[in-house]
Motif scaffolding. Structure first.
Motif, PDB file in Angstrom:
ATOM      1  N   PHE A 191       0.822  -1.208   0.000  1.00 33.14           N
ATOM      2  CA  PHE A 191       0.000   0.000   0.000  1.00 33.14           C
ATOM      3  C   PHE A 191       0.855   1.256   0.000  1.00 33.14           C
ATOM      4  O   PHE A 191       1.912   1.319   0.646  1.00 33.14           O
ATOM      5  CB  PHE A 191      -0.917   0.029   1.223  1.00 33.14           C
ATOM      6  N   LEU A 192       0.388   2.249  -0.721  1.00 32.06           N
ATOM      7  CA  LEU A 192       0.928   3.603  -0.668  1.00 32.06           C
ATOM      8  C   LEU A 192      -0.147   4.450   0.007  1.00 32.06           C
ATOM      9  O   LEU A 192      -1.339   4.271  -0.273  1.00 32.06           O
ATOM     10  CB  LEU A 192       1.212   4.131  -2.071  1.00 32.06           C
ATOM     11  N   ALA A 193       0.243   5.350   0.895  1.00 33.28           N
ATOM     12  CA  ALA A 193      -0.781   6.040   1.683  1.00 33.28           C
ATOM     13  C   ALA A 193      -0.313   7.419   2.112  1.00 33.28           C
ATOM     14  O   ALA A 193       0.891   7.722   2.105  1.00 33.28           O
ATOM     15  CB  ALA A 193      -1.138   5.212   2.921  1.00 33.28           C
ATOM     16  N   LEU A 194      -1.277   8.245   2.479  1.00 29.35           N
ATOM     17  CA  LEU A 194      -0.963   9.508   3.135  1.00 29.35           C
ATOM     18  C   LEU A 194      -0.514   9.218   4.565  1.00 29.35           C
ATOM     19  O   LEU A 194      -0.723   8.125   5.090  1.00 29.35           O
ATOM     20  CB  LEU A 194      -2.190  10.421   3.144  1.00 29.35           C
ATOM     21  N   GLN A 195       0.094  10.190   5.194  1.00 29.23           N
ATOM     22  CA  GLN A 195       0.543  10.009   6.573  1.00 29.23           C
ATOM     23  C   GLN A 195      -0.656   9.866   7.509  1.00 29.23           C
ATOM     24  O   GLN A 195      -1.769  10.290   7.185  1.00 29.23           O
ATOM     25  CB  GLN A 195       1.420  11.188   6.983  1.00 29.23           C
ATOM     26  N   PRO A 196      -0.454   9.272   8.694  1.00 28.19           N
ATOM     27  CA  PRO A 196      -1.583   8.967   9.588  1.00 28.19           C
ATOM     28  C   PRO A 196      -2.405  10.168  10.038  1.00 28.19           C
ATOM     29  O   PRO A 196      -3.552   9.996  10.454  1.00 28.19           O
ATOM     30  CB  PRO A 196      -0.901   8.296  10.787  1.00 28.19           C
ATOM     31  N   ILE A 218       4.105   0.723   2.478  1.00 33.34           N
ATOM     32  CA  ILE A 218       5.540   0.768   2.195  1.00 33.34           C
ATOM     33  C   ILE A 218       6.039   2.193   1.957  1.00 33.34           C
ATOM     34  O   ILE A 218       7.240   2.443   2.028  1.00 33.34           O
ATOM     35  CB  ILE A 218       5.890  -0.111   0.972  1.00 33.34           C
ATOM     36  N   MET A 219       5.129   3.114   1.666  1.00 34.68           N
ATOM     37  CA  MET A 219       5.518   4.513   1.471  1.00 34.68           C
ATOM     38  C   MET A 219       4.387   5.406   1.953  1.00 34.68           C
ATOM     39  O   MET A 219       3.206   5.086   1.770  1.00 34.68           O
ATOM     40  CB  MET A 219       5.797   4.836  -0.003  1.00 34.68           C
ATOM     41  N   GLU A 220       4.754   6.535   2.574  1.00 33.09           N
ATOM     42  CA  GLU A 220       3.791   7.536   3.007  1.00 33.09           C
ATOM     43  C   GLU A 220       4.142   8.877   2.383  1.00 33.09           C
ATOM     44  O   GLU A 220       5.325   9.182   2.187  1.00 33.09           O
ATOM     45  CB  GLU A 220       3.789   7.679   4.526  1.00 33.09           C
ATOM     46  N   CYS A 221       3.124   9.677   2.089  1.00 33.51           N
ATOM     47  CA  CYS A 221       3.369  11.006   1.543  1.00 33.51           C
ATOM     48  C   CYS A 221       2.329  11.968   2.110  1.00 33.51           C
ATOM     49  O   CYS A 221       1.515  11.597   2.961  1.00 33.51           O
ATOM     50  CB  CYS A 221       3.350  10.995   0.019  1.00 33.51           C
ATOM     51  N   THR A 222       2.331  13.207   1.630  1.00 35.39           N
ATOM     52  CA  THR A 222       1.451  14.231   2.189  1.00 35.39           C
ATOM     53  C   THR A 222       0.478  14.821   1.173  1.00 35.39           C
ATOM     54  O   THR A 222      -0.307  15.690   1.528  1.00 35.39           O
ATOM     55  CB  THR A 222       2.282  15.378   2.791  1.00 35.39           C
ATOM     56  N   GLU A 223       0.514  14.361  -0.068  1.00 39.68           N
ATOM     57  CA  GLU A 223      -0.355  14.936  -1.094  1.00 39.68           C
ATOM     58  C   GLU A 223      -0.970  13.829  -1.945  1.00 39.68           C
ATOM     59  O   GLU A 223      -0.294  12.857  -2.296  1.00 39.68           O
ATOM     60  CB  GLU A 223       0.431  15.885  -2.005  1.00 39.68           C
ATOM     61  N   LEU A 224      -2.235  14.004  -2.285  1.00 41.45           N
ATOM     62  CA  LEU A 224      -2.899  13.019  -3.133  1.00 41.45           C
ATOM     63  C   LEU A 224      -2.273  12.943  -4.516  1.00 41.45           C
ATOM     64  O   LEU A 224      -2.188  11.867  -5.111  1.00 41.45           O
ATOM     65  CB  LEU A 224      -4.387  13.366  -3.270  1.00 41.45           C
ATOM     66  N   ALA A 233       3.506   4.885 -11.081  1.00 42.51           N
ATOM     67  CA  ALA A 233       4.876   4.405 -11.298  1.00 42.51           C
ATOM     68  C   ALA A 233       5.024   2.924 -10.979  1.00 42.51           C
ATOM     69  O   ALA A 233       6.120   2.362 -11.129  1.00 42.51           O
ATOM     70  CB  ALA A 233       5.858   5.216 -10.456  1.00 42.51           C
ATOM     71  N   GLY A 234       3.941   2.291 -10.539  1.00 41.56           N
ATOM     72  CA  GLY A 234       3.976   0.856 -10.291  1.00 41.56           C
ATOM     73  C   GLY A 234       4.492   0.454  -8.927  1.00 41.56           C
ATOM     74  O   GLY A 234       4.882  -0.692  -8.715  1.00 41.56           O
ATOM     75  N   LEU A 235       4.483   1.372  -7.957  1.00 37.49           N
ATOM     76  CA  LEU A 235       5.080   1.098  -6.651  1.00 37.49           C
ATOM     77  C   LEU A 235       4.121   0.444  -5.666  1.00 37.49           C
ATOM     78  O   LEU A 235       4.543  -0.025  -4.613  1.00 37.49           O
ATOM     79  CB  LEU A 235       5.623   2.398  -6.056  1.00 37.49           C
ATOM     80  N   GLY A 236       2.842   0.428  -5.975  1.00 31.02           N
ATOM     81  CA  GLY A 236       1.873  -0.166  -5.065  1.00 31.02           C
ATOM     82  C   GLY A 236       0.471   0.287  -5.415  1.00 31.02           C
ATOM     83  O   GLY A 236       0.231   0.846  -6.489  1.00 31.02           O
TER      84      GLY A 236
END
Length: 297
Positions: A191-196, A218-224, A233-236
């Motif tokens: 899963f790729l997701a926004l931060q909690p 496996i990765m978190e970010c702050t923007e949709l 990009a095929g990361l999840g």
């Protein structure tokens, strides 16, 4: 001590150059210099260190500036509140919202409202759900559009509508051609997701928990927008709102509907307990509540 002298002092403290500050304020240099001298006599200490034509705020000036800015802000706030009581159409509304709502929900609400109250000013702040909630609690925002419903009983919450969620996958993914999927089928996915702190992440985590597992993020970010590009990009895979998906990703990502009844988030309006007080805020608050469940909001 006049409020305009505090404003002149604040301008000079920012530029630290008498000529530049006087030009910006559209007053003469001697007038500005005399005003600063009066302030210094009143507080009993110099507020600037002088170096030829330039000034540098000293430790006394730093203290005075902090209080001067608060005083100016209080006066400005009082003027705005009085103006909104006299004429609610001319007041100011500080509105917070989740970043993703800035692409569709907020523009639609404001466009509709300006048609009936064009003189109302708005201060708009997009942020994470926890930030919006905290700013409403602390009085930094008048109203907030957020999801999910905040914990605690110190805020009023008005549900407006349900926003469906979907699964975003790369085009080559095993589920890309499915007409719909269930959350239970995703236990082994990356899963790729926004931060909690983001409301969407909290809703997505609960969706997976309801299916009996914790998502392997496996990765978190702050923007949709970043989240969608990571999927492309095929990361999840990622749980995202259906609106705007797969925005900007062309044919590199596919939005697959989720069958689960919990695959939605409730968009709600929050405000301090007891409702807003300023007339301009009350009017906008009533307008937003009147749009609840409207298909075009």
């Amino acid at each position: 001590m006049e409020i305009r002298e505090l404003q002149w002092f604040a301008a000079l403290a920012e530029s630290q150059h008498v000529t530049a500050a006087a030009e910006r304020l559209n007053i003469s240099q001697p007038t500005l210099s005399r005003a600063i001298a009066r302030l210094e006599r009143r507080v009993g200490v110099p507020l600037f260190d002088r170096h030829q034509n330039r000034l540098r705020l000293n430790k006394y000036g730093e203290v005075f500036r902090a209080h001067a800015l608060r005083a100016i802000g209080e006066i400005d706030g009082a003027e705005q509140r009085i103006a909104s009581l006299v004429d609610p159409d001319r007041g100011t509304v500080a509105l917070g919202f989740l970043h993703s709502y800035g692409t569709w929900l907020v523009p639609g609400l404001l466009a509709g409202y300006r048609a009936i109250a064009p003189a109302t000013r708005f201060e708009l702040r997009g942020a994470a759900a926890d930030t919006v909630v905290d700013d409403v609690r602390r009085g930094r925002l008048d109203l907030g559009l957020t999801s999910p419903r905040p914990a605690g009983d110190d805020l009023d919450w008005t549900p407006l509508q349900q926003e469906p969620l979907c699964l975003l996958v790369p085009t080559g993914h095993r589920l890309a051609r499915r007409r719909a999927v269930e959350a239970a089928e995703l236990a082994d996915e990356d899963f790729l997701a926004l931060q909690p702190v983001y409301g969407l992440r909290q809703v997505a985590d609960r969706l997976c928990a309801g299916a009996g597992y914790a998502p392997r993020v496996i990765m978190e970010c702050t923007e949709l927008s970043t989240l969608r590009e990571l999927v492309a990009a095929g990361l999840g895979v990622a749980v995202v709102p259906i609106k705007g998906s797969p925005s900007g990703t062309g044919d590199r990502a596919v939005a697959v509907p989720l069958k689960d009844p919990q695959a939605q988030r409730t968009i709600g309006l929050i405000n301090p307990l007891g409702g807003p007080r300023a007339a301009a805020v009350v009017r906008f608050y009533d307008y937003v509540r009147s749009t609840a469940h409207a298909s075009d909001v």
